[in-house]
Design an enzyme around this catalytic site. Sequence first.
Site, mmCIF file in Angstrom:
data_model
loop_
_atom_site.group_PDB
_atom_site.id
_atom_site.type_symbol
_atom_site.label_atom_id
_atom_site.label_comp_id
_atom_site.label_asym_id
_atom_site.label_seq_id
_atom_site.Cartn_x
_atom_site.Cartn_y
_atom_site.Cartn_z
ATOM 1 N N HIS A 56 124.420 0.118 -13.654
ATOM 2 C CA HIS A 56 124.286 -1.330 -13.528
ATOM 3 C C HIS A 56 123.220 -1.886 -14.461
ATOM 4 O O HIS A 56 123.383 -2.974 -15.028
ATOM 5 C CB HIS A 56 123.941 -1.677 -12.076
ATOM 6 N N HIS A 65 128.617 -10.023 -8.942
ATOM 7 C CA HIS A 65 128.083 -9.617 -7.645
ATOM 8 C C HIS A 65 129.255 -9.088 -6.824
ATOM 9 O O HIS A 65 129.599 -9.619 -5.767
ATOM 10 C CB HIS A 65 127.371 -10.779 -6.956
#
Length: 730
Positions: free
Chosen positions: A34, A92
């Site tokens: 990430h 998200h």
Amino acid sequence: MSLADSDRELVVEELEREPTPAEAALFENLWSEHCAYRSSRPLLSAFDSEGDQVVIGPGDDAAVVALPGSEDDEADEDGDDRTYITMGIESHNHPSYVDPFDGAATGVGGIVRDTLSMGAYPIALADSLYFGEFEDEHSKYLFEGVVEGISHYGNCIGVPTVAGSVDFHSDYEGNPLVNVACVGLTNEERLVTAVAQEPGNKLVLVGNGTGRDGLGGASFASEDLAEDAETEDRPAVQVGDPYAEKLLIEANEQLVDEGLIESARDLGAAGLGGASSELVAKGGLGARIELERVHQREPNMNALEILLAESQERMCYEVTPDNVERVREIADRFDLGCSVIGEVTDGNYTCTFNGETVVDVDAYFLGEGAPMNDLPSEEPEQPETELPETSLEDAFDTVVSSPNTASKRWVYRQYDHEVGVRTSVGPGDDAAIIAIREAEQGLAISSGAAPNWTTAAPFEGARAVALENATNIAAKGATPLAAVDCLNGGNPEKPDVYGGFKGIVDGLADMCESLSSPVVGGNVSLYNDSVTGPIPPTPTLAMVGTKDGYDAPPLSLEPDTDTTVLLVGDTGLENGDLRLGGSEYLARTGGSDRFPELPADPAAVVETLAEVANDETTLAVHDVSHGGLAVALAEMVTDDAGLEASIPVPESGSETAAAAALFHEQPGRALIQTESPEVVSDAFEGVTPVVELGAVTDDGTLGIAVGDRTLTTDAGEIRDRRATIERGLE
């Protein structure tokens, strides 16, 4: 959380000792997929991120682009600074599966703070959302929760959500995607970056108190979703407070206005540890931080929790010692917490907790030392041609009422898209238009992807996504300026998944370069995989374009019976080679086919369409994309303005050819209502074909003659059919 053995070996070699628990956790998060882009960074060099308009490209919290006419270093004639916009996009995805409301809401909050950290004021949001099949109850639950979270947060902070997309596809059932883009406004004088400037400057934390929410969020986002993720991973999801964010927006504006900020970074992935270490690493510097100084909202927090918690509504600022007291005063004025947590140094990145050193590492190694992954990939197979047998009437009804092509009014009516009084064209059109009065220009915004396209053909589908967004912008009379992308994929360790991901990267890069639209920033989200399998490769693109003024031709037909509707773009009718690959028609009726070819000169198509859209004889423009010509025509009809359209098809295979003519989804096409067909034909001569479809009527009826078949539907029936989402949520 645990640091992989191979990574631990590298860390031990660098430190010449075992890492402390806090260091190990910090490396585990900042070296995660990430944060470090270990599987995707080797591919991202395909993007062209440079151009005269690009002020700051990839690598900062958001990109910065100069509006046309602002590229020169000199101030304009009035002595004003150059007008800049900022662009950023964030995902998200995993948090929105575990907790759809808070996951989506904090996605909005994060991308807005990325905008703040560049010294910009947020002026527009765009959300692109992807869920499992609409008929599935769990998908509806996620859909409703995500939309509620976005609307609640965006409406409370006063930033309009003006554009975006919603797609439903069975492969998102176990892992929905929530991609949010933000555009901000600033100028040369107000610009701030995330590059620490000078040793001795103070690091000041402003915003909400630090709690235990969001612990390990970066590592959580870098692994497949487990079957029990909704319960087991709940602590990794942050909880947002939009009212605190609104105060932070206004406080940040005051800090920027008074020139009190030397550099800034918002606290997102990996919390304080991520923001502060990245800030000083970019300046080739270090820091000394006393973690117990961080203002907290929960008692007895330990060093690791303070360092890695991803509590929302927090900013880390570099401030000169002389300005610290004024920063405190402004924070107090807006009822925000404020802590002087340390200072910039020319040594290592160190953190102490109650006098004990818990972190002592080189900041650059922490941020950039993660090794890249060299992963195998497989080229996806091309689909065979297997077309369904279905009547045109049934197909029209099915495609027009599909959740993917149906009206998204239920979504965008929940968003305040008028706040800020800049919205000239709002959601529900091909692209939004925001008034940039400071530069007397309209800013067009389009955002989205097409999972059916990229499932059928990752490379060509991604090229089509870029062209589709550019066509949306051109339909409003604007020309592309720049773009940011959110590249979503499954588990990259699977060769077929990584091959599809590589295809969307290369395809998006290829078309954006053809359109002279630099990709100035973005986000990568991998490991979007669950017990139901990987998501489709999903290259969300948020593109902006500019035009003189703020007006644009409408999408709907004007009630003028002396006008004609033309189809601009390659119909494929000349050789009968209409392709249905990636179409909603095949998704709903079954079958497969090759993906349509794209225009030979897409830049010329986009430029010419923008020119024609701004012509005084043009009354309405609508791009042709999802659902094909049938859906585009249906969307243009109103109670006062109908259309009698005639679409010629080859005599042989008339039923199949008629279906292909109505439902193939080649992008780069548009419908134009004009008072002067000659103006359109002359403009597109040598660029792309122009086909006259028919005349506008005053009875609100859509009649489509396809070869020897005629479909007739009135505007009221079309509205009812396109209300699929409202009906499904009643």
